[in-house]
Design a protein around this motif. Structure first.
Motif, PDB file in Angstrom:
ATOM      1  N   THR A 151       0.843  -1.188   0.000  1.00  0.00           N
ATOM      2  CA  THR A 151       0.000   0.000   0.000  1.00  0.00           C
ATOM      3  C   THR A 151       0.884   1.246   0.000  1.00  0.00           C
ATOM      4  O   THR A 151       1.900   1.283   0.709  1.00  0.00           O
ATOM      5  N   HIS A 198       1.272   6.875   2.222  1.00  0.00           N
ATOM      6  CA  HIS A 198       0.299   7.871   2.689  1.00  0.00           C
ATOM      7  C   HIS A 198      -1.095   7.279   2.864  1.00  0.00           C
ATOM      8  O   HIS A 198      -1.976   7.927   3.448  1.00  0.00           O
ATOM      9  N   ASP A 199      -1.313   6.054   2.391  1.00  0.00           N
ATOM     10  CA  ASP A 199      -2.615   5.401   2.568  1.00  0.00           C
ATOM     11  C   ASP A 199      -2.622   4.395   3.715  1.00  0.00           C
ATOM     12  O   ASP A 199      -3.675   3.795   4.000  1.00  0.00           O
ATOM     13  N   ILE A 200      -1.486   4.169   4.366  1.00  0.00           N
ATOM     14  CA  ILE A 200      -1.419   3.210   5.471  1.00  0.00           C
ATOM     15  C   ILE A 200      -1.934   3.869   6.745  1.00  0.00           C
ATOM     16  O   ILE A 200      -1.528   4.980   7.095  1.00  0.00           O
ATOM     17  N   GLN A 201      -2.799   3.162   7.459  1.00  0.00           N
ATOM     18  CA  GLN A 201      -3.332   3.663   8.720  1.00  0.00           C
ATOM     19  C   GLN A 201      -2.276   3.503   9.814  1.00  0.00           C
ATOM     20  O   GLN A 201      -1.857   2.372  10.116  1.00  0.00           O
ATOM     21  N   TRP A 240      -0.423   3.228  13.508  1.00  0.00           N
ATOM     22  CA  TRP A 240      -0.796   2.597  14.763  1.00  0.00           C
ATOM     23  C   TRP A 240      -0.769   3.636  15.880  1.00  0.00           C
ATOM     24  O   TRP A 240      -0.029   4.614  15.824  1.00  0.00           O
ATOM     25  N   PRO A 299       0.426   8.721  16.615  1.00  0.00           N
ATOM     26  CA  PRO A 299       0.377   7.721  15.544  1.00  0.00           C
ATOM     27  C   PRO A 299       1.771   7.424  15.022  1.00  0.00           C
ATOM     28  O   PRO A 299       2.614   8.319  14.880  1.00  0.00           O
ATOM     29  N   SER A 322       4.383  -2.441  10.069  1.00  0.00           N
ATOM     30  CA  SER A 322       3.171  -1.803   9.545  1.00  0.00           C
ATOM     31  C   SER A 322       3.379  -1.196   8.171  1.00  0.00           C
ATOM     32  O   SER A 322       2.414  -1.041   7.405  1.00  0.00           O
ATOM     33  N   ASP A 353       2.073  -3.067   4.968  1.00  0.00           N
ATOM     34  CA  ASP A 353       0.642  -3.176   4.681  1.00  0.00           C
ATOM     35  C   ASP A 353       0.432  -3.327   3.169  1.00  0.00           C
ATOM     36  O   ASP A 353       1.045  -2.608   2.367  1.00  0.00           O
TER      37      ASP A 353
END
Length: 234
Positions: A9, A12-15, A17, A22, A28, A31
């Motif tokens: 991914t 800039h689109d990864i959520q 943690w 954050p 992560s 992703d």
């Protein structure tokens, strides 16, 4: 005949943690999506919509490398039938030898328990003189019906795992280098020195997995296999 496929991914689109602070880690930042293609079948593709698993690619990579030493340890000829059999047919046996055999059998499965409706994938190596050095890969769908099997030369299996390792580490090298140049996304914390150290360390994991010895107690496994699947009467 087998290939590990994935995509990452965009950062800039990864959520991220965490709550108040954050953050993104090496884990992560993997992703994305992944799949295993075996003999033309996509083992992690959802039958309803054709999508692949949407998860952290590192999880598949870690589980493959964790299972690799046991997968590459040749199964003795007298235990091939036990390894290839269905554990649902085992007899109950509450004995240490039975536990040793069951554990050895289970070590040849890829961990997919964290996914819903995931296939049950197992692999093992045989080196019988007549057939050669081969890896067998089987998969069972969520409905618990034996769905497929492919046999390929062991070097081809190792090459597929090696390609997966190098492709993921190359993609992450590009990602880590870009973040070192631009810094983290706004409002997101990334420990960039630690990220670089982890990138260097994870690059060594395949070599360590290939060198890690197995310490199988063959006497216990054979005794346990006879308890779980008794030989037919003479």
């Amino acid at each position: 005949m087998i290939r590990f496929r994935f995509g990452l991914t965009p950062v800039h689109d990864i959520q991220p943690w965490g709550g108040d602070t954050p953050s993104l880690s090496w884990f992560s930042l993997t992703d994305g999506w992944y799949d295993i293609e075996a003999d033309g079948r996509h083992l992690f593709r959802h039958p309803a919509d054709g999508t692949s698993v949407d998860y952290y690619v590192v999880r598949l990579w870690e589980d493959v490398l964790d299972a690799l030493p046991q997968a590459l340890e040749p199964v003795p000829a007298d235990l091939v039938a036990f390894m290839a059999g269905d554990h649902a047919q085992w007899l109950p046996a509450d004995r240490p030898d039975a536990e040793a055999a069951a554990t050895w059998y289970g070590q040849h499965a890829l961990d997919t328990g964290y996914l819903r409706s995931a296939p049950h994938i197992r692999w093992w190596r045989t080196t019988a003189e007549a057939e050669g050095d081969l890896m067998t890969v089987t998969w069972t769908e969520a409905q618990d019906v034996d769905d497929g099997r492919v046999t390929l030369p062991t070097p081809d299996f190792v090459a597929a795992v090696t390609a997966f390792h190098h492709d993921l580490l190359a993609a992450m090298e590009e990602r880590v280098t870009a973040l070192e140049a631009t810094g983290p996304p706004p409002g997101v914390h990334i420990d960039l020195p630690h990220l670089r150290r982890e990138q260097r360390d994870r690059a060594t994991w395949l070599g360590r997995a290939l060198e890690r010895p197995c310490e199988t107690d063959w006497a216990a496994v054979r005794a346990g296999a006879r308890l779980l699947v008794p030989p037919p009467p003479p």
